[in-house]
Design an enzyme around this catalytic site. Structure first.
Site, PDB file in Angstrom:
ATOM      1  N   SER A 136       0.859  -1.189   0.000  1.00  0.00           N
ATOM      2  CA  SER A 136       0.000   0.000   0.000  1.00  0.00           C
ATOM      3  C   SER A 136       0.887   1.226   0.000  1.00  0.00           C
ATOM      4  O   SER A 136       2.027   1.172   0.487  1.00  0.00           O
ATOM      5  CB  SER A 136      -0.872  -0.005   1.258  1.00  0.00           C
ATOM      6  OG  SER A 136      -1.456   1.264   1.464  1.00  0.00           O
ATOM      7  N   TYR A 149      -1.842   0.045  10.181  1.00  0.00           N
ATOM      8  CA  TYR A 149      -1.850  -0.661   8.882  1.00  0.00           C
ATOM      9  C   TYR A 149      -0.597  -0.309   8.069  1.00  0.00           C
ATOM     10  O   TYR A 149       0.044  -1.189   7.488  1.00  0.00           O
ATOM     11  CB  TYR A 149      -3.124  -0.245   8.157  1.00  0.00           C
ATOM     12  CG  TYR A 149      -3.275  -0.652   6.718  1.00  0.00           C
ATOM     13  CD1 TYR A 149      -3.789  -1.894   6.372  1.00  0.00           C
ATOM     14  CD2 TYR A 149      -2.965   0.242   5.683  1.00  0.00           C
ATOM     15  CE1 TYR A 149      -3.971  -2.248   5.032  1.00  0.00           C
ATOM     16  CE2 TYR A 149      -3.146  -0.092   4.348  1.00  0.00           C
ATOM     17  CZ  TYR A 149      -3.649  -1.340   4.028  1.00  0.00           C
ATOM     18  OH  TYR A 149      -3.830  -1.673   2.710  1.00  0.00           O
TER      19      TYR A 149
HETATM   20  N1  LIG Z   1      -8.623  -1.015  -1.635  1.00  0.00           N
HETATM   21  C1  LIG Z   1      -7.593  -0.182  -1.651  1.00  0.00           C
HETATM   22  O1  LIG Z   1      -7.737   1.024  -1.919  1.00  0.00           O
HETATM   23  C2  LIG Z   1      -6.208  -0.700  -1.342  1.00  0.00           C
HETATM   24  C3  LIG Z   1      -5.141   0.203  -1.437  1.00  0.00           C
HETATM   25  C4  LIG Z   1      -3.857  -0.249  -1.172  1.00  0.00           C
HETATM   26  C5  LIG Z   1      -3.662  -1.574  -0.832  1.00  0.00           C
HETATM   27  N2  LIG Z   1      -4.715  -2.439  -0.732  1.00  0.00           N
HETATM   28  C6  LIG Z   1      -4.442  -3.838  -0.416  1.00  0.00           C
HETATM   29  O2  LIG Z   1      -5.052  -4.654  -1.391  1.00  0.00           O
HETATM   30  C7  LIG Z   1      -5.313  -5.947  -0.832  1.00  0.00           C
HETATM   31  C8  LIG Z   1      -6.751  -6.337  -1.126  1.00  0.00           C
HETATM   32  O3  LIG Z   1      -7.601  -5.416  -0.456  1.00  0.00           O
HETATM   33  P1  LIG Z   1      -9.081  -5.108  -0.973  1.00  0.00           P
HETATM   34  O4  LIG Z   1      -9.209  -3.651  -0.982  1.00  0.00           O
HETATM   35  O5  LIG Z   1      -9.362  -5.903  -2.188  1.00  0.00           O
HETATM   36  O6  LIG Z   1      -9.916  -5.648   0.282  1.00  0.00           O
HETATM   37  P2  LIG Z   1     -11.361  -6.351   0.391  1.00  0.00           P
HETATM   38  O7  LIG Z   1     -12.208  -6.080  -0.798  1.00  0.00           O
HETATM   39  O8  LIG Z   1     -11.875  -5.966   1.735  1.00  0.00           O
HETATM   40  O9  LIG Z   1     -10.993  -7.909   0.349  1.00  0.00           O
HETATM   41  C9  LIG Z   1     -10.177  -8.478   1.339  1.00  0.00           C
HETATM   42  C10 LIG Z   1     -10.181  -9.989   1.128  1.00  0.00           C
HETATM   43  O10 LIG Z   1      -9.340 -10.587   2.109  1.00  0.00           O
HETATM   44  C11 LIG Z   1     -10.097 -11.548   2.862  1.00  0.00           C
HETATM   45  N3  LIG Z   1      -9.535 -11.583   4.214  1.00  0.00           N
HETATM   46  C12 LIG Z   1      -9.432 -10.558   5.086  1.00  0.00           C
HETATM   47  N4  LIG Z   1      -8.873 -10.995   6.230  1.00  0.00           N
HETATM   48  C13 LIG Z   1      -8.599 -12.310   6.055  1.00  0.00           C
HETATM   49  C14 LIG Z   1      -8.018 -13.310   6.860  1.00  0.00           C
HETATM   50  N5  LIG Z   1      -7.615 -13.035   8.105  1.00  0.00           N
HETATM   51  N6  LIG Z   1      -7.892 -14.556   6.365  1.00  0.00           N
HETATM   52  C15 LIG Z   1      -8.310 -14.852   5.102  1.00  0.00           C
HETATM   53  N7  LIG Z   1      -8.868 -13.945   4.293  1.00  0.00           N
HETATM   54  C16 LIG Z   1      -9.008 -12.687   4.765  1.00  0.00           C
HETATM   55  C17 LIG Z   1     -11.539 -11.063   2.761  1.00  0.00           C
HETATM   56  O11 LIG Z   1     -12.494 -12.089   2.946  1.00  0.00           O
HETATM   57  P3  LIG Z   1     -13.098 -12.451   4.401  1.00  0.00           P
HETATM   58  O12 LIG Z   1     -13.447 -11.144   5.057  1.00  0.00           O
HETATM   59  O13 LIG Z   1     -14.263 -13.342   4.120  1.00  0.00           O
HETATM   60  O14 LIG Z   1     -11.990 -13.159   5.113  1.00  0.00           O
HETATM   61  C18 LIG Z   1     -11.560 -10.615   1.298  1.00  0.00           C
HETATM   62  O15 LIG Z   1     -11.678 -11.728   0.429  1.00  0.00           O
HETATM   63  C19 LIG Z   1      -4.981  -5.819   0.652  1.00  0.00           C
HETATM   64  O16 LIG Z   1      -3.694  -6.357   0.902  1.00  0.00           O
HETATM   65  C20 LIG Z   1      -4.985  -4.333   0.900  1.00  0.00           C
HETATM   66  O17 LIG Z   1      -4.180  -3.968   1.988  1.00  0.00           O
HETATM   67  C21 LIG Z   1      -5.978  -2.025  -0.976  1.00  0.00           C
END
Ligand SMILES: NC(=O)c1ccc[n+]([C@@H]2O[C@H](COP(=O)([O-])OP(=O)(O)OC[C@H]3O[C@@H](n4cnc5c(N)ncnc54)[C@H](OP(=O)(O)O)[C@@H]3O)[C@@H](O)[C@H]2O)c1
Length: 232
Positions: A136, A149
């Site tokens: 991130s 985070y």
């Molecule tokens: N969205 C952004 O703007 C952004 C920006 C920078 C970086 N990121 C990074 O991108 C990645 C994906 O994020 P996203 O935005 O796509 O998030 P998201 O839509 O909230 O999806 C997160 C996924 O991870 C799973 N998860 C969360 N905790 C878990 C655990 N303890 N064990 C197994 N599965 C788990 C969730 O399913 P369950 O809840 O069912 O477990 C879900 O499938 C992350 O690493 C995040 O830090 C996101």
């Protein structure tokens, strides 16, 4: 029809957001997949060729199940540590960050990726495989309220860099996907309209470019990968 020569990937946190988008793209390319989420919902029906495991990446027994599923497929080409815990919403200042919540962030965003990497390294070495740790901009920018985070993602970046130095046959990438319209992002900005952020599907071509061109191990931003600014 699957074949043992088809590449195999593990994508954690694949039920929604970036993990789901990436899993769909890899499945469309014929990859065999081991996917997880605590609540995978309809993922197994949506991606019937994938092995879908319900579980928490912080749970050693679940990680052992993931490793066993990969061994059953006979090879591993790619590990994507994507599952992430943001911490409390709204994000607290470090002065107020509940320590139990911070411990949970580190367990999910740092320790679980290290543990999965340890468990899967023998298989990854055998294919000169790739580890993608999803980072991130909060890992490198000192945004107020992002200290829990962000520091976890900074640790994940350094884990990636040292892994690359220790395992030169692997490709090890920390990838900042940029802002995406997901539940995690909404939790970071509760009550805000985030509809101007791109869908996670929009950044997937950047991740695919990384796999296709295999640039040197390092830290990349999806935006630069999408603009094809990264030399192969
Ligand atoms: N969205 C952004 O703007 C952004 C920006 C920078 C970086 N990121 C990074 O991108 C990645 C994906 O994020 P996203 O935005 O796509 O998030 P998201 O839509 O909230 O999806 C997160 C996924 O991870 C799973 N998860 C969360 N905790 C878990 C655990 N303890 N064990 C197994 N599965 C788990 C969730 O399913 P369950 O809840 O069912 O477990 C879900 O499938 C992350 O690493 C995040 O830090 C996101």
């Amino acid at each position: 029809m699957t074949h043992v020569s088809q590449p195999v990937a593990v994508v954690t946190g694949a039920s929604k957001g970036l993990g789901r988008a990436l899993a769909g793209a890899l499945a469309a390319r014929g990859w065999r997949l081991v996917l997880d989420a605590r609540n995978p919902g309809r993922l197994a029906e949506e991606l019937p060729s994938a092995v879908v495991l319900a579980g928490d990446v912080t749970d050693p027994a679940h990680r052992a199940d993931v490793a066993a599923a990969v061994r059953a497929l006979g090879r591993l080409d790619l590990l994507v540590n994507n599952a992430s815990d943001l911490g409390p919403s709204p994000l607290p200042a470090l002065a107020d960050h509940p320590l139990e919540a911070l411990r949970r962030v580190y367990e999910t965003d740092v320790l679980a990726p290290v543990a999965l990497t340890q468990a899967l390294l023998p298989l990854l070495r055998a294919t000169s495989g790739t580890v993608v740790n999803v980072s991130s901009d909060a890992a490198v920018e000192a945004y107020p309220y992002w200290g829990g985070y962000g520091s976890a993602k900074a640790a994940l970046d350094q884990v990636t860099a040292v892994l690359a130095a220790e395992e030169p046959e692997l490709a090890a990438y920390a990838v900042d996907p940029g802002d995406m319209r997901t539940d995690l992002h909404q939790a970071a900005f509760p009550g805000e309209d985030i509809s101007d952020r791109p869908e996670p599907e929009a950044v997937v071509p950047g991740f695919l470019r990384l796999l296709d061109t295999r640039p040197p191990s390092g830290r990349y931003r999806a935006a630069e990968l999408l603009r094809a600014e990264v030399p192969a």
